[in-house]
Design an enzyme around this catalytic site. Sequence first.
Site, PDB file in Angstrom:
ATOM      1  N   SER A 162      -8.327   6.056   8.390  1.00  0.00           N
ATOM      2  CA  SER A 162      -7.151   6.592   8.185  1.00  0.00           C
ATOM      3  C   SER A 162      -7.322   7.567   6.822  1.00  0.00           C
ATOM      4  CB  SER A 162      -6.157   5.550   8.217  1.00  0.00           C
ATOM      5  OG  SER A 162      -5.863   5.219   9.613  1.00  0.00           O
TER       6      SER A 162
ATOM      7  N   ARG B  93     -16.189  -2.183  11.280  1.00  0.00           N
ATOM      8  CA  ARG B  93     -16.838  -0.695  11.474  1.00  0.00           C
ATOM      9  C   ARG B  93     -18.265  -0.934  10.513  1.00  0.00           C
ATOM     10  NH1 ARG B  93     -11.783   2.187   8.821  1.00  0.00           N
ATOM     11  NH2 ARG B  93     -11.675   0.054   8.082  1.00  0.00           N
TER      12      ARG B  93
ATOM     13  N   LYS C 219       0.967  -1.016  -0.006  1.00  0.00           N
ATOM     14  CA  LYS C 219      -0.060   0.067  -0.005  1.00  0.00           C
ATOM     15  C   LYS C 219       0.898   1.201  -0.118  1.00  0.00           C
ATOM     16  CE  LYS C 219      -4.155  -0.991   2.568  1.00  0.00           C
ATOM     17  NZ  LYS C 219      -4.827  -0.826   3.846  1.00  0.00           N
TER      18      LYS C 219
HETATM   19  P1  ADP Z   1      -5.182  -2.249   7.381  1.00  0.00           P
HETATM   20  O1  ADP Z   1      -4.388  -1.866   6.254  1.00  0.00           O
HETATM   21  O2  ADP Z   1      -4.508  -3.590   7.982  1.00  0.00           O
HETATM   22  O3  ADP Z   1      -6.660  -2.547   7.328  1.00  0.00           O
HETATM   23  P2  ADP Z   1      -5.722  -0.186   9.156  1.00  0.00           P
HETATM   24  O4  ADP Z   1      -5.066   0.474   9.929  1.00  0.00           O
HETATM   25  O5  ADP Z   1      -6.470   0.628   8.141  1.00  0.00           O
HETATM   26  O6  ADP Z   1      -4.920  -1.225   8.545  1.00  0.00           O
HETATM   27  O7  ADP Z   1      -6.956  -0.851  10.178  1.00  0.00           O
HETATM   28  C1  ADP Z   1      -6.184  -1.850  10.983  1.00  0.00           C
HETATM   29  C2  ADP Z   1      -7.333  -2.405  11.769  1.00  0.00           C
HETATM   30  O8  ADP Z   1      -8.347  -1.567  12.363  1.00  0.00           O
HETATM   31  C3  ADP Z   1      -8.407  -3.217  10.662  1.00  0.00           C
HETATM   32  O9  ADP Z   1      -9.242  -4.347  11.160  1.00  0.00           O
HETATM   33  C4  ADP Z   1      -9.721  -2.090  10.573  1.00  0.00           C
HETATM   34  O10 ADP Z   1     -10.731  -2.678  10.294  1.00  0.00           O
HETATM   35  C5  ADP Z   1      -9.477  -1.388  11.961  1.00  0.00           C
HETATM   36  N1  ADP Z   1      -9.746  -0.056  12.037  1.00  0.00           N
HETATM   37  C6  ADP Z   1      -9.553   0.888  11.220  1.00  0.00           C
HETATM   38  N2  ADP Z   1     -10.265   2.075  11.620  1.00  0.00           N
HETATM   39  C7  ADP Z   1     -11.214   1.667  12.608  1.00  0.00           C
HETATM   40  C8  ADP Z   1     -12.142   2.408  13.345  1.00  0.00           C
HETATM   41  N3  ADP Z   1     -12.550   3.836  13.134  1.00  0.00           N
HETATM   42  N4  ADP Z   1     -13.124   1.589  14.171  1.00  0.00           N
HETATM   43  C9  ADP Z   1     -12.562   0.332  14.366  1.00  0.00           C
HETATM   44  N5  ADP Z   1     -11.734  -0.359  13.718  1.00  0.00           N
HETATM   45  C10 ADP Z   1     -11.131   0.377  12.965  1.00  0.00           C
END
Ligand code: ADP
Length: 164
Positions: A133, A95, A46
Amino acid sequence: MTSSEKKCVVYPGSFDPLTYGHVDLVERALEVFDEVIVAVARNFDKRSLFTFEERVEMLGEVLGEMEGVTIDDFDCLTVEYAKQKGAVAIVRGLRAVADFEYELQMALTNRKLSPEIETIFLMPSESYSFLSSTLVKEIASYGGDLSSFVPPPVERRLREKCKR
Ligand code: ADP
């Protein structure tokens, strides 16, 4: 496992950057597990805004003092990393329905690779269920108010990044 053994879980992710949604999940995981290892995956295909070193630093700034939390990074299969760390499970966040298909695919693949490591899904508070994010980076790029989405150290770094 005896009841005296500490139960450890790995929370893997990109954390590009960490948001209050991630923090909410760490707090919930601590209710269930004795130790939560929050680990930045280095092998993601990514494009990230922050280097993995910066992402690890931000995790440390926000979660470093929290009892039961360890910050780390890894560069291998998540299940292999979890086994190395003696974790019994991987925690991921759900989510909305949109997360479900990808998360299910990954959880079932991980189960195939390593049946002894369970994947546990946790739901964030409703107020963070829309938060990602990606959304935070978009708001930052237009100079919007980030204070209800990310902790202050992350907000500072986002502002600096977006100035350049
Ligand atoms: P990835 O690239 O592994 O999805 P992220 O940092 O985007 O990495 O997310 C890591 C984990 O945290 C994932 O399981 C994602 O669903 C969860 N996550 C991200 N944002 C939230 C949020 N606002 N509430 C709950 N879980 C979240």
